[in-house]
Design an enzyme around this catalytic site. Structure first.
Site, PDB file in Angstrom:
ATOM      1  N   GLU A 123     -14.075  43.452  12.881  1.00  0.00           N
ATOM      2  CA  GLU A 123     -15.522  42.524  12.725  1.00  0.00           C
ATOM      3  C   GLU A 123     -16.107  41.849  14.388  1.00  0.00           C
ATOM      4  O   GLU A 123     -15.059  41.351  14.837  1.00  0.00           O
ATOM      5  CB  GLU A 123     -14.970  41.562  11.398  1.00  0.00           C
ATOM      6  CG  GLU A 123     -14.252  42.040  10.283  1.00  0.00           C
ATOM      7  CD  GLU A 123     -14.207  40.519   9.698  1.00  0.00           C
ATOM      8  OE1 GLU A 123     -15.497  40.946   8.710  1.00  0.00           O
ATOM      9  OE2 GLU A 123     -13.690  39.454   9.916  1.00  0.00           O
ATOM     10  N   CYS A 124     -16.789  42.119  14.530  1.00  0.00           N
ATOM     11  CA  CYS A 124     -17.163  41.345  15.521  1.00  0.00           C
ATOM     12  C   CYS A 124     -16.210  41.392  16.998  1.00  0.00           C
ATOM     13  O   CYS A 124     -16.514  42.198  17.412  1.00  0.00           O
ATOM     14  CB  CYS A 124     -17.483  40.199  15.444  1.00  0.00           C
ATOM     15  SG  CYS A 124     -18.797  39.342  16.914  1.00  0.00           S
ATOM     16  N   GLY A 125     -15.766  41.022  17.618  1.00  0.00           N
ATOM     17  CA  GLY A 125     -14.614  40.826  18.350  1.00  0.00           C
ATOM     18  C   GLY A 125     -14.176  42.173  18.470  1.00  0.00           C
ATOM     19  O   GLY A 125     -13.448  43.117  19.549  1.00  0.00           O
TER      20      GLY A 125
ATOM     21  N   MET B 243     -14.990  44.712  16.797  1.00  0.00           N
ATOM     22  CA  MET B 243     -15.390  45.762  16.867  1.00  0.00           C
ATOM     23  C   MET B 243     -15.585  46.223  18.818  1.00  0.00           C
ATOM     24  O   MET B 243     -15.814  47.361  19.059  1.00  0.00           O
ATOM     25  CB  MET B 243     -16.855  45.398  16.195  1.00  0.00           C
ATOM     26  CG  MET B 243     -17.540  46.443  16.235  1.00  0.00           C
ATOM     27  SD  MET B 243     -19.375  46.950  15.682  1.00  0.00           S
ATOM     28  CE  MET B 243     -20.091  46.049  17.627  1.00  0.00           C
TER      29      MET B 243
ATOM     30  N   THR C 181     -18.087  46.278  12.455  1.00  0.00           N
ATOM     31  CA  THR C 181     -19.676  45.319  12.606  1.00  0.00           C
ATOM     32  C   THR C 181     -19.615  44.799  13.537  1.00  0.00           C
ATOM     33  O   THR C 181     -18.358  43.794  13.158  1.00  0.00           O
ATOM     34  CB  THR C 181     -20.213  45.765  11.160  1.00  0.00           C
ATOM     35  OG1 THR C 181     -21.359  44.705  11.253  1.00  0.00           O
ATOM     36  CG2 THR C 181     -19.035  44.773  10.243  1.00  0.00           C
TER      37      THR C 181
END
Length: 469
Positions: A344-346, A348, A435
């Site tokens: 997730e985010c970081g 990813m 994502t």
């Protein structure tokens, strides 16, 4: 006997009563978190139990508030978590707290649903924190406008932050509507403010000792104003338990929770810390064993069946992440076994080939997902979205100041809360799901179970939920 000890009998069947206050503001940057943390520290120093909640999908403020209060801090969001979840969390807190504090997000009427919506739903009295630097009677006019904007909220008073002098306080107090008292005036003091960076407050773990001095300074300032005592004297609020508890039925297979016997490795250190406690709690309720590890300092993954790389600040720690070659190689081997990975985010960004930091230095990352990440300026992407995964929809949010380029075709995009444009891309490489979205697992436990289960194609049944643990 302490107040906490005597309050344990306030629960009556499916309801509990407790003094409670919603800390709101006309805008961001007014000092809500500073005031909330100082109030929590006063009560903690007095041996009382204060339970703090944060409105919205915020990771950083809850860590600060947890340190100030000495109690866990949950996020309350009517869209992402749902009314039943929020209701149950408040009810459980009311069973043994001396005071409940709910810190709002942005301005009290901003967003859909807003802080005011949450306060109105649970009949929480609101206290307005306002930075009054550069104004006097106008502060009272703004409060009067907030009071009259909706008739379903209760505003119990004003806390004037960054007040310049006793005369400044007098001018504001004299101009306030008769029904809205000036509960406290906090002097301008840089030693009270909480340090910030590009995504919000600096993580509590990084500045623990500095925060302690700021908490104590804030507590001293508010203690002199008698604010905590005034809030404890407000009429208590009755909190009803959510019908059937706050949890969705837990997914199961052959009579056992679907993740029974599974071990999930969770990245958790200074680079990866954007984790909802509710997510961890749900995974454990579904039978998973959680093993935290550090991509910064550990040489390899713990033995595990699935891997979760949450968000955080990999851009601030890209050099040691890139230098930890043994960890990077071990994660690559894990990826090659086709076991589940959620990034997730970081997380990813860590999975991409490279990451370019704010100093324009490029660092080698895992290379599990084709593409390159790069940080950008103050402008970023944020908002509530639903991740339409093959396993099922899961609500969450995005908040980042980076871009990912050269990535493969996504399998889906986030569905925005109120806008038709496609949201964040969702990628799938083997069993890796990556994502920018931060997912709130309790929104759809069955989809989360499918996401982390070891073998694809299993049929998931559901058991009746027994409520929250």
């Amino acid at each position: 006997m302490t107040a906490h000890d005597s309050s344990r009998d306030r629960g009556r069947g499916d309801a509990a009563t407790c003094p409670a206050v919603f800390i709101a503001a006309p805008a961001s940057g007014q000092g809500k978190t500073t005031v909330t943390a100082a109030l929590a520290r006063i009560l903690r120093n007095q041996g009382k139990v204060v339970r703090v909640f944060k409105t919205g999908p915020d990771y950083l403020d809850p860590l600060v508030l947890a340190q100030a209060s000495g109690q866990p801090v949950d996020q309350l969001d009517l869209w992402m978590a749902g009314e039943a979840y929020c209701r149950q969390r408040l009810y459980e807190a009311a069973l043994n707290a001396d005071l409940i504090l709910v810190e709002g997000a942005m301005g009290l009427f901003d967003g859909e649903p807003s802080s005011a919506d949450l306060a109105a739903l649970f009949d929480l009295p609101m206290v307005i924190v306002m930075d009054v630097k550069g104004m006097a009677q106008t502060a009272a006019a703004l409060v009067a406008g907030l009071v009259g904007f909706r008739d379903d909220i209760r505003i119990a008073g004003l806390i004037a932050n960054a007040c310049g002098s006793p005369r400044h306080r007098e001018l504001i107090d004299a101009a306030l509507p008769p029904a809205i008292p000036l509960l406290a005036a906090v002097e301008r003091n840089a030693n009270l403010a909480l340090p910030e960076r590009h995504l919000g407050l600096v993580q509590a773990e990084e500045i623990r000792e500095d925060l302690e001095s700021r908490f104590e300074a804030g507590a001293k300032a508010l203690l002199a104003e008698g604010l905590a005592e005034a809030l404890l004297q407000l009429p208590p609020v009755t909190f009803a338990a959510a019908p059937g508890g706050a949890m969705e039925p837990l997914p199961s297979l052959h009579g056992r929770t679907i993740l029974h016997g599974h071990t999930i490795a969770v990245a958790r250190d200074a680079a990866f810390s954007f984790i909802y406690q509710a997510n961890l709690d749900l995974l454990e309720r579904m039978g998973a064993t959680l093993r935290c590890f550090s991509p910064l300092t550990d040489e390899c993954l713990p033995p595990c069946d699935a891997l979760w790389l949450p968000g955080g600040y990999p851009e601030l720690h890209a050099t040691p992440l890139a230098a930890n070659e043994s960890m990077r190689e071990d994660i690559r081997r894990f990826f090659a076994t086709d076991k589940p990975i959620l990034a997730e985010c970081g997380g990813m960004l860590y999975c991409l080939e490279t990451l370019t930091d704010y100093d324009d230095r490029t660092h080698t990352m895992l290379g599990l997902l084709p593409g390159h990440g790069a940080m950008r300026g103050r402008r970023g992407c944020q908002g509530m979205q639903t991740a339409d995964l093959p396993e099922g929809p899961i609500r969450g949010h995005a908040h980042h100041r980076s871009v990912a380029e050269g990535t493969p075709e996504p399998i889906a995009h986030g569905r925005r809360q109120r806008h038709p444009a496609p949201g964040e891309a969702i990628y799938r490489q083997r069993r890796l799901t990556a994502t920018y979205l931060h997912l709130f697992f309790p929104d759809n436990p069955a989809a989360v179970a499918r996401l982390f289960e070891q073998g694809p194609g299993q049929t998931i049944e559901t058991e009746e939920s027994h409520g929250c643990d």
